[in-house]
Design a protein around this motif. Structure first.
Motif, PDB file in Angstrom:
ATOM      1  N   ARG A  34       0.832  -1.206   0.000  1.00 14.16           N
ATOM      2  CA  ARG A  34       0.000   0.000   0.000  1.00 14.16           C
ATOM      3  C   ARG A  34       0.866   1.255   0.000  1.00 14.16           C
ATOM      4  O   ARG A  34       0.573   2.230  -0.691  1.00 14.16           O
ATOM      5  CB  ARG A  34      -0.931  -0.021   1.212  1.00 14.16           C
ATOM      6  CG  ARG A  34      -1.955   1.116   1.229  1.00 14.16           C
ATOM      7  CD  ARG A  34      -2.834   1.010   2.448  1.00 14.16           C
ATOM      8  NE  ARG A  34      -3.768  -0.099   2.359  1.00 14.16           N
ATOM      9  CZ  ARG A  34      -4.189  -0.824   3.392  1.00 14.16           C
ATOM     10  NH1 ARG A  34      -3.726  -0.579   4.607  1.00 14.16           N
ATOM     11  NH2 ARG A  34      -5.049  -1.807   3.216  1.00 14.16           N
ATOM     12  N   ASN A  35       1.939   1.246   0.762  1.00 19.08           N
ATOM     13  CA  ASN A  35       2.840   2.402   0.808  1.00 19.08           C
ATOM     14  C   ASN A  35       3.492   2.636  -0.554  1.00 19.08           C
ATOM     15  O   ASN A  35       3.599   3.787  -1.013  1.00 19.08           O
ATOM     16  CB  ASN A  35       3.918   2.183   1.867  1.00 19.08           C
ATOM     17  CG  ASN A  35       4.828   3.389   2.006  1.00 19.08           C
ATOM     18  OD1 ASN A  35       4.408   4.479   2.385  1.00 19.08           O
ATOM     19  ND2 ASN A  35       6.108   3.199   1.684  1.00 19.08           N
ATOM     20  N   ARG A  36       3.899   1.559  -1.217  1.00 22.28           N
ATOM     21  CA  ARG A  36       4.496   1.686  -2.558  1.00 22.28           C
ATOM     22  C   ARG A  36       3.487   2.300  -3.521  1.00 22.28           C
ATOM     23  O   ARG A  36       3.839   3.155  -4.342  1.00 22.28           O
ATOM     24  CB  ARG A  36       4.935   0.318  -3.076  1.00 22.28           C
ATOM     25  CG  ARG A  36       6.140  -0.275  -2.379  1.00 22.28           C
ATOM     26  CD  ARG A  36       6.384  -1.695  -2.885  1.00 22.28           C
ATOM     27  NE  ARG A  36       6.639  -1.713  -4.318  1.00 22.28           N
ATOM     28  CZ  ARG A  36       6.368  -2.767  -5.105  1.00 22.28           C
ATOM     29  NH1 ARG A  36       5.811  -3.855  -4.600  1.00 22.28           N
ATOM     30  NH2 ARG A  36       6.643  -2.706  -6.396  1.00 22.28           N
ATOM     31  N   VAL A  37       2.255   1.860  -3.432  1.00 20.15           N
ATOM     32  CA  VAL A  37       1.208   2.378  -4.318  1.00 20.15           C
ATOM     33  C   VAL A  37       0.958   3.852  -4.039  1.00 20.15           C
ATOM     34  O   VAL A  37       0.842   4.663  -4.971  1.00 20.15           O
ATOM     35  CB  VAL A  37      -0.084   1.557  -4.161  1.00 20.15           C
ATOM     36  CG1 VAL A  37      -1.258   2.250  -4.850  1.00 20.15           C
ATOM     37  CG2 VAL A  37       0.107   0.152  -4.720  1.00 20.15           C
ATOM     38  N   GLU A  38       0.882   4.228  -2.770  1.00 19.23           N
ATOM     39  CA  GLU A  38       0.631   5.627  -2.415  1.00 19.23           C
ATOM     40  C   GLU A  38       1.724   6.544  -2.971  1.00 19.23           C
ATOM     41  O   GLU A  38       1.438   7.631  -3.480  1.00 19.23           O
ATOM     42  CB  GLU A  38       0.530   5.792  -0.890  1.00 19.23           C
ATOM     43  CG  GLU A  38      -0.659   5.107  -0.242  1.00 19.23           C
ATOM     44  CD  GLU A  38      -1.997   5.745  -0.605  1.00 19.23           C
ATOM     45  OE1 GLU A  38      -2.013   6.847  -1.192  1.00 19.23           O
ATOM     46  OE2 GLU A  38      -3.026   5.130  -0.302  1.00 19.23           O
TER      47      GLU A  38
END
Length: 300
Positions: free
Chosen positions: A19-23
């Motif tokens: 999720r952090n990578r996507v954000e």
């Protein structure tokens, strides 16, 4: 042995990292659009948080092929852009007429109907730019297949067709086949595309691609069943969107048609079918298997 491997997989850590990578990628995806208010409206909804389930599914499917999931990040961002566009348009007064999305006022409540529509349009077209022009290291042949997949899911064979049928059925008696048609096209299509696009970028074999389509179709329906259940059983504060709006709009839902218990049983059966489809690749499919379980256990 397989159960021990699955139980030892740290899904919480995987989900947080993905999720952090996507954000980070989403934040970097929007340049200096002019006028500034268009950029603000696009960012307002795209960066509003959420589960980011669709882009994470895309990355996980790419990983399953043995390729680096970074190859699929532009496609993952594109999918979230299409999803965000569909939410902006879905919330409009002429559609589902909702004032709350992800715990905040919907886009049109902040920027007005016209700019909300245009922000959605801009995100949709930016999605195809992400795939076709911002996917370094991916062959043009694979990218062409992804563009084709996204074209189908974003148009009449997918989201648009499902939305039209959904609107047409408001206030009418709807059978299970029609209800599933709506959700296969409206919700399921984008979840399926998320998985398929990641697999296409990774160069999946036909057998794996077919198994992933079965998996994605099953989790897509299960996701919507759980959505329908939560609309009845949860609150607006927990959901981050207006609870009970399907009842207000007199829409046919799975609980209305089947009851809560049978709806839960149907969702569970679909998730088991999804996991069964990936059994030959079970050891390497742990993120996708865990994501299937997450869909049925979520509370928002």
């Amino acid at each position: 042995m397989a159960e021990a491997v699955i139980s030892s997989f740290d899904f919480t850590a995987y989900l947080a990292k993905a999720r952090n990578r996507v954000e980070v990628a989403l934040d970097a995806s929007l340049g200096p659009e002019r006028p500034e208010q268009l950029r603000e409206a696009m960012r307002y909804s795209l960066l509003a948080g959420g589960k980011r389930l669709r882009p994470i599914l895309c990355l996980a499917a790419c990983e399953l092929t043995g390729e680096d999931s970074d190859m699929a990040m532009s496609a993952a961002v594109a999918i979230e852009m299409i999803h965000t566009m569909s939410l902006i348009h879905d919330d409009l007064p002429s559609m589902d007429n909702d004032d709350l999305r992800r715990g905040r006022p919907t886009n049109h409540k902040i920027y007005g109907d016209a700019l909300a529509i245009l922000a959605g349009d801009a995100l949709l077209t930016r999605a195809f730019e992400m795939v076709s022009l911002r996917s370094p290291g991916v062959s043009s042949e694979r990218l062409l297949k992804v563009v084709g997949e996204l074209s189908l899911v974003a148009g009449a064979p997918g989201l648009v067709g499902g939305q039209v049928e959904d609107l047409e059925c408001e206030g009418k008696e709807v059978d299970l086949d029609t209800l599933e048609f709506i959700h296969i096209h409206k919700t399921g299509a984008l979840l399926r595309a998320s998985v398929v696009c990641g697999a296409l970028i990774g160069g999946a074999s036909n057998s794996l691609l077919n198994a992933l389509r079965v998996y994605a179709n099953a989790i897509g329906l299960a996701f919507q069943i759980i959505d329908d259940i939560l609309d009845v059983t949860s609150s607006s504060e927990v959901l981050g969107k207006t609870a009970g709006k399907d009842l207000i709009a007199d829409k046919t839902t799975y609980p209305k048609l089947l009851g809560l218990d049978e709806s839960r049983a149907r969702a569970k059966e679909l998730i088991e079918n999804a996991k069964e489809a990936l059994k030959p690749w079970e050891k390497n499919a742990l993120p996708l298997i865990a994501l299937a379980d997450y869909i049925i256990s979520r509370d928002r």
